[in-house]
Design a protein around this motif. Structure first.
Motif, PDB file in Angstrom:
ATOM      1  N   ALA A 195       0.916  -1.141  -0.011  1.00 56.14           N
ATOM      2  CA  ALA A 195       0.061  -0.366   0.026  1.00 56.14           C
ATOM      3  C   ALA A 195       0.915   1.619   0.069  1.00 56.14           C
ATOM      4  CB  ALA A 195      -1.037  -0.257   0.923  1.00 56.14           C
ATOM      5  N   PRO A 196       1.372   1.249   1.133  1.00 57.83           N
ATOM      6  CA  PRO A 196       2.065   2.563   0.854  1.00 57.83           C
ATOM      7  C   PRO A 196       3.087   3.000  -0.746  1.00 57.83           C
ATOM      8  CG  PRO A 196       2.684   1.775   2.578  1.00 57.83           C
ATOM      9  CD  PRO A 196       2.590   0.691   2.046  1.00 57.83           C
ATOM     10  N   SER A 197       3.585   1.955  -1.045  1.00 57.96           N
ATOM     11  CA  SER A 197       4.230   1.882  -2.779  1.00 57.96           C
ATOM     12  C   SER A 197       3.466   2.542  -3.871  1.00 57.96           C
ATOM     13  CB  SER A 197       4.809   0.625  -2.249  1.00 57.96           C
ATOM     14  OG  SER A 197       6.547   0.357  -2.349  1.00 57.96           O
ATOM     15  N   LYS A 198       2.701   1.665  -3.696  1.00 57.96           N
ATOM     16  CA  LYS A 198       0.836   2.458  -4.805  1.00 57.96           C
ATOM     17  C   LYS A 198       0.752   3.798  -3.638  1.00 57.96           C
ATOM     18  CE  LYS A 198      -1.166  -2.223  -4.480  1.00 57.96           C
ATOM     19  NZ  LYS A 198      -2.033  -2.527  -4.556  1.00 57.96           N
ATOM     20  N   HIS A 244       4.039  10.279  -6.824  1.00 57.97           N
ATOM     21  CA  HIS A 244       4.746  11.557  -7.094  1.00 57.97           C
ATOM     22  C   HIS A 244       6.657  10.384  -7.663  1.00 57.97           C
ATOM     23  CE1 HIS A 244       7.235   9.349  -3.549  1.00 57.97           C
ATOM     24  NE2 HIS A 244       5.952  10.885  -3.016  1.00 57.97           N
ATOM     25  N   GLY A 245       5.721   8.930  -7.576  1.00 54.81           N
ATOM     26  CA  GLY A 245       6.818   8.123  -8.767  1.00 54.81           C
ATOM     27  C   GLY A 245       7.723   7.957  -8.437  1.00 54.81           C
ATOM     28  N   LEU A 246       8.047   8.381  -6.954  1.00 54.67           N
ATOM     29  CA  LEU A 246       8.656   7.558  -6.136  1.00 54.67           C
ATOM     30  C   LEU A 246       9.169   6.303  -5.632  1.00 54.67           C
ATOM     31  CD1 LEU A 246      10.881  11.365  -5.568  1.00 54.67           C
ATOM     32  CD2 LEU A 246      11.961   9.984  -6.448  1.00 54.67           C
ATOM     33  N   LEU A 247       9.478   5.257  -5.903  1.00 54.22           N
ATOM     34  CA  LEU A 247       9.090   4.020  -5.238  1.00 54.22           C
ATOM     35  C   LEU A 247      10.319   3.450  -4.361  1.00 54.22           C
ATOM     36  CD1 LEU A 247       7.432   1.913  -8.365  1.00 54.22           C
ATOM     37  CD2 LEU A 247       7.055   3.120  -6.614  1.00 54.22           C
ATOM     38  N   PRO A 248      10.076   2.730  -3.701  1.00 52.80           N
ATOM     39  CA  PRO A 248      11.253   2.205  -2.421  1.00 52.80           C
ATOM     40  C   PRO A 248      11.728   1.386  -3.289  1.00 52.80           C
ATOM     41  CG  PRO A 248       8.648   1.877  -1.515  1.00 52.80           C
ATOM     42  CD  PRO A 248       9.029   2.989  -2.961  1.00 52.80           C
ATOM     43  N   GLN A 249      13.177   1.082  -2.833  1.00 56.68           N
ATOM     44  CA  GLN A 249      13.856  -0.680  -3.111  1.00 56.68           C
ATOM     45  C   GLN A 249      13.787  -0.913  -2.146  1.00 56.68           C
ATOM     46  OE1 GLN A 249      15.270   3.117  -3.722  1.00 56.68           O
ATOM     47  NE2 GLN A 249      14.903   3.151  -6.036  1.00 56.68           N
ATOM     48  N   GLU A 250      13.685  -0.938  -0.769  1.00 53.57           N
ATOM     49  CA  GLU A 250      13.014  -1.226   0.051  1.00 53.57           C
ATOM     50  C   GLU A 250      12.113  -1.152   1.151  1.00 53.57           C
ATOM     51  OE1 GLU A 250      16.550  -2.167   2.834  1.00 53.57           O
ATOM     52  OE2 GLU A 250      17.780  -1.750   0.706  1.00 53.57           O
TER      53      GLU A 250
END
Length: 83
Positions: A60-63, A69-75
């Motif tokens: 959910a946080p990644s979505k 803003h489009g900045l996806l986490p790597q972990e």
């Protein structure tokens, strides 16, 4: 509700004001994904940001980040709070 810390790496030249602006965008969409973004931190030298949230699941946080803003986490880590 579970808590998650997500890690955004390789943010070239990022400053705290940039992360603050991204966080504001996250707040605008968080309810759509059942997320509550709580805090954020930045290590400018490592060009890495950390976001703490409460969310129904790990995705959910990644979505929310992707839409806002489009900045996806790597972990992403599910974390338990201690004293």
């Amino acid at each position: 509700m579970p808590r998650y810390i997500d890690v955004h790496k390789n943010l070239k030249g990022v400053k705290l004001k940039d992360i603050a602006a991204a966080h504001e965008k996250d707040l605008r969409v968080q309810n759509k994904y059942g997320v509550k973004f709580l805090k954020y931190w930045l290590d400018e030298k490592a060009e890495t940001a950390f976001c703490l949230s409460e969310a129904p699941n790990r995705e959910a946080p990644s979505k929310a980040h992707k839409e806002s803003h489009g900045l996806l986490p790597q972990e992403t880590y599910e974390v338990l709070e201690g004293s």
